[in-house]
Design a protein around this motif. Structure first.
Motif, PDB file in Angstrom:
ATOM      1  N   ARG A  47       0.825  -1.210   0.000  1.00  0.00           N
ATOM      2  CA  ARG A  47       0.000   0.000   0.000  1.00  0.00           C
ATOM      3  C   ARG A  47       0.856   1.256   0.000  1.00  0.00           C
ATOM      4  O   ARG A  47       0.343   2.356  -0.150  1.00  0.00           O
ATOM      5  N   LYS A  48       2.138   1.081   0.217  1.00  0.00           N
ATOM      6  CA  LYS A  48       3.080   2.193   0.075  1.00  0.00           C
ATOM      7  C   LYS A  48       4.268   1.674  -0.718  1.00  0.00           C
ATOM      8  O   LYS A  48       4.850   0.642  -0.363  1.00  0.00           O
ATOM      9  N   THR A  49       4.582   2.365  -1.801  1.00  0.00           N
ATOM     10  CA  THR A  49       5.672   1.899  -2.661  1.00  0.00           C
ATOM     11  C   THR A  49       6.727   2.974  -2.884  1.00  0.00           C
ATOM     12  O   THR A  49       7.821   2.671  -3.350  1.00  0.00           O
ATOM     13  N   MET A  50       6.397   4.233  -2.549  1.00  0.00           N
ATOM     14  CA  MET A  50       7.320   5.330  -2.814  1.00  0.00           C
ATOM     15  C   MET A  50       8.648   5.122  -2.078  1.00  0.00           C
ATOM     16  O   MET A  50       8.665   4.944  -0.863  1.00  0.00           O
ATOM     17  N   SER A 268      -3.301   5.434   2.336  1.00  0.00           N
ATOM     18  CA  SER A 268      -2.869   4.532   1.273  1.00  0.00           C
ATOM     19  C   SER A 268      -2.766   5.303  -0.033  1.00  0.00           C
ATOM     20  O   SER A 268      -3.447   6.311  -0.235  1.00  0.00           O
ATOM     21  N   LYS A 269      -1.914   4.786  -0.903  1.00  0.00           N
ATOM     22  CA  LYS A 269      -1.678   5.404  -2.200  1.00  0.00           C
ATOM     23  C   LYS A 269      -2.996   5.685  -2.916  1.00  0.00           C
ATOM     24  O   LYS A 269      -3.857   4.811  -3.012  1.00  0.00           O
ATOM     25  N   GLY A 270      -3.166   6.905  -3.389  1.00  0.00           N
ATOM     26  CA  GLY A 270      -4.355   7.244  -4.168  1.00  0.00           C
ATOM     27  C   GLY A 270      -5.562   7.682  -3.359  1.00  0.00           C
ATOM     28  O   GLY A 270      -6.573   8.109  -3.920  1.00  0.00           O
TER      29      GLY A 270
END
Ligand SMILES: [Zn+2]
Ligand SMILES: [Zn+2]
Length: 345
Positions: A47-50, A268-270
């Motif tokens: 849920r986090k990739t950065m 979460s992303k987005g």
């Protein structure tokens, strides 16, 4: 060495991996305690990739003892140290503007460089030179030292939202971060602390850490309760310590006129949220974000813990050896413990 390696999202494997490669001036520590952050779980679950590499070793909250001094003077094998995991570049626009926690070219343990869920951790010379390493005073345990990172982030959040004397504070979420907010808000002079969390043991924990009252959002109208608790005024400061988008909207309903809101927890992303823009406008509400920590935040948090004025030790309620890191992640994700530590002898 052994390490918990994140191969890809949802795939964390305890396996052998090569020992850290030393450059002169680096330190190597033997990890003794590494605590699991909500962010680690979001990374684990994709849920986090950065900033995340695969494979890599997570863990930005850790402490240990020096096993290789890299030829540096001033350090000895066996020194017990804590580490500020954010290593800013020092020259980007954000660093120069005094926001090194937002550095666009920095390195962070557990992201750009390998972190704490391993037997050994390399501390790059840049971190040592930059003052990211602190020797632990005799009374400070490795677990307490690991907890300084999240406390530093909480300190940044409360500085951004200008929490101080006389404030009535609502904290949404009584996980480890929410509880750290309770502890620190008391120290900074909050006169009333109200905590909302659906989990009964966590509400109990909030009370034992210094909250004045708690709310169960599954059975109570949070806005009505906050109004009742504040003579109808609402809270001077609302801190979202859990990353659920709808809570950002709820925060605008809880804030007093000229109140301040901290969107502290990561989402979460987005994720997006519809906030009540009329409440923000007419009630003159300030909405602040907060991300990460600076070395100053780390030093301040370190000194608060070293002084004995804020006790982070009771927050660690789950402990697992490095070999059981996966189990430790499961327990942390389940919410069954407050803070979970991975330990290494
Ligand atoms: Zn963290
Ligand atoms: Zn920078």
């Amino acid at each position: 060495m052994k390490a918990a390696v994140l191969e890809e999202p949802n795939n964390l494997v305890l396996r052998g991996t090569k020992d850290p490669a030393l450059v002169p001036g680096d330190l190597v520590i033997r990890m003794r305690s590494a605590t699991i952050c909500g962010t680690d779980i979001r990374i684990f679950r994709g849920r986090k990739t950065m900033g995340v590499r695969y494979p890599s070793i997570l863990g930005h909250e850790f402490a240990g003892e020096i096993v290789d001094t890299g030829g540096r003077s001033g350090f000895s094998i066996g020194d017990r140290i804590g580490i500020c995991p954010a290593i800013p570049c020092g020259h980007c626009h954000r660093c120069k503007r005094g926001a090194e926690n937002l550095c666009s070219e920095g390195m962070n343990f557990g992201y750009e460089i390998d972190g704490g869920f391993a037997e050994l951790v390399r501390i790059p010379a840049k971190a040592v030179d930059g003052g990211n390493v602190r020797r632990l005073p005799d009374g400070m345990t490795f677990g307490e030292a690991a907890m300084i990172e999240p406390l530093s982030c909480v300190l940044n959040g409360q500085e951004q939202v200008n929490l101080g004397f006389g404030d009535v504070v609502v904290i949404i979420g009584a996980g480890p971060i929410g509880l750290l907010h309770v502890l620190l808000a008391r120290l900074r002079g909050a006169v009333r602390i109200i905590v909302s969390d659906p989990n009964a043991p966590r509400r109990e924990a909030a009370l034992s850490y210094g909250a004045d009252t708690t709310i169960d959002p599954t059975t109570e109208d949070v806005a009505a309760r906050v109004r009742a608790e504040t003579d109808g005024r609402g809270a001077d400061v609302v801190i979202c310590a859990i990353g659920i988008p709808a809570l950002a909207r709820q925060a605008t309903e809880l804030a007093a006129h000229s109140g301040r809101i901290s969107l502290f927890a990561g989402f979460s992303k987005g994720d997006t949220s519809q906030m009540d823009i009329n409440a923000i406008h007419y009630n003159q509400i300030t909405v602040t974000g907060a991300f990460g920590l600076s070395r100053r935040n780390f030093d301040d948090a370190f000194n608060i813990v070293a002084s004995g004025r804020l006790d982070v030790a009771p927050l660690i309620t789950g402990r697992f050896p490095l070999e059981e890191t996966l189990r430790a992640f499961e327990v942390a994700e389940s919410g069954a413990a407050i803070k979970v530590a991975v330990e290494n002898d």
